[in-house]
Design a protein around this motif. Sequence first.
Motif, PDB file in Angstrom:
ATOM      1  N   MET A  29       0.856  -1.182   0.000  1.00  0.00           N
ATOM      2  CA  MET A  29       0.000   0.000   0.000  1.00  0.00           C
ATOM      3  C   MET A  29       0.894   1.234   0.000  1.00  0.00           C
ATOM      4  O   MET A  29       1.946   1.239   0.646  1.00  0.00           O
ATOM      5  N   VAL A  30       0.483   2.260  -0.725  1.00  0.00           N
ATOM      6  CA  VAL A  30       1.208   3.524  -0.760  1.00  0.00           C
ATOM      7  C   VAL A  30       0.315   4.601  -0.162  1.00  0.00           C
ATOM      8  O   VAL A  30      -0.893   4.633  -0.413  1.00  0.00           O
ATOM      9  N   MET A  31       0.912   5.467   0.651  1.00  0.00           N
ATOM     10  CA  MET A  31       0.193   6.593   1.239  1.00  0.00           C
ATOM     11  C   MET A  31       0.986   7.869   1.008  1.00  0.00           C
ATOM     12  O   MET A  31       2.215   7.864   1.106  1.00  0.00           O
ATOM     13  N   PHE A  32       0.261   8.933   0.735  1.00  0.00           N
ATOM     14  CA  PHE A  32       0.851  10.250   0.543  1.00  0.00           C
ATOM     15  C   PHE A  32       0.364  11.181   1.653  1.00  0.00           C
ATOM     16  O   PHE A  32      -0.810  11.131   2.044  1.00  0.00           O
ATOM     17  N   ASN A  33       1.261  12.022   2.142  1.00  0.00           N
ATOM     18  CA  ASN A  33       0.913  13.089   3.078  1.00  0.00           C
ATOM     19  C   ASN A  33       0.130  12.597   4.294  1.00  0.00           C
ATOM     20  O   ASN A  33      -0.856  13.202   4.703  1.00  0.00           O
ATOM     21  N   LEU A  34       0.602  11.513   4.875  1.00  0.00           N
ATOM     22  CA  LEU A  34      -0.128  10.906   5.971  1.00  0.00           C
ATOM     23  C   LEU A  34       0.221  11.516   7.312  1.00  0.00           C
ATOM     24  O   LEU A  34       1.300  12.083   7.509  1.00  0.00           O
TER      25      LEU A  34
END
Length: 136
Positions: free
Chosen positions: A65-70
């Motif tokens: 899974m990829v997350m941005f600006n978490l």
Amino acid sequence: MIQEIMRDTVFLSQKAEPATPADMPVAQDLLDTLTDHKDGCVGMAANMIGVNKRIIAFDNEGSYMVMFNLEIIKKSEPYETEEGCLSLTGTRKTKRWKCIKVQYQNESFQTRLKTFTGWTAQIIQHEIDHCEGIVI
């Protein structure tokens, strides 16, 4: 593209800048590099491949899974643990939370909320530390 692992603690100590849609190639490099190191690594932040952006990739119970600006918006049940890092030698003691609620942006840069527990929550917390410039 598989990238070299960053080991410079001065660089790793910098707080990451917000990611934008223009950073999608970085996310792919992060996934490629994480996949290449899957035998000894379960998560990576963009600064681990030399890009100071707020992007992480991790093993979410068998799929990446990829997350941005978490950011963590809620946490509960603290505990002490010891962790290693691909960018550093050895292990270090740290405090983690068994349950975290995270606000993040997905690959379409839509804001999402998700709760994680246990091992997955620990991985995410480690990668958020990277985004914050915290070297453990």
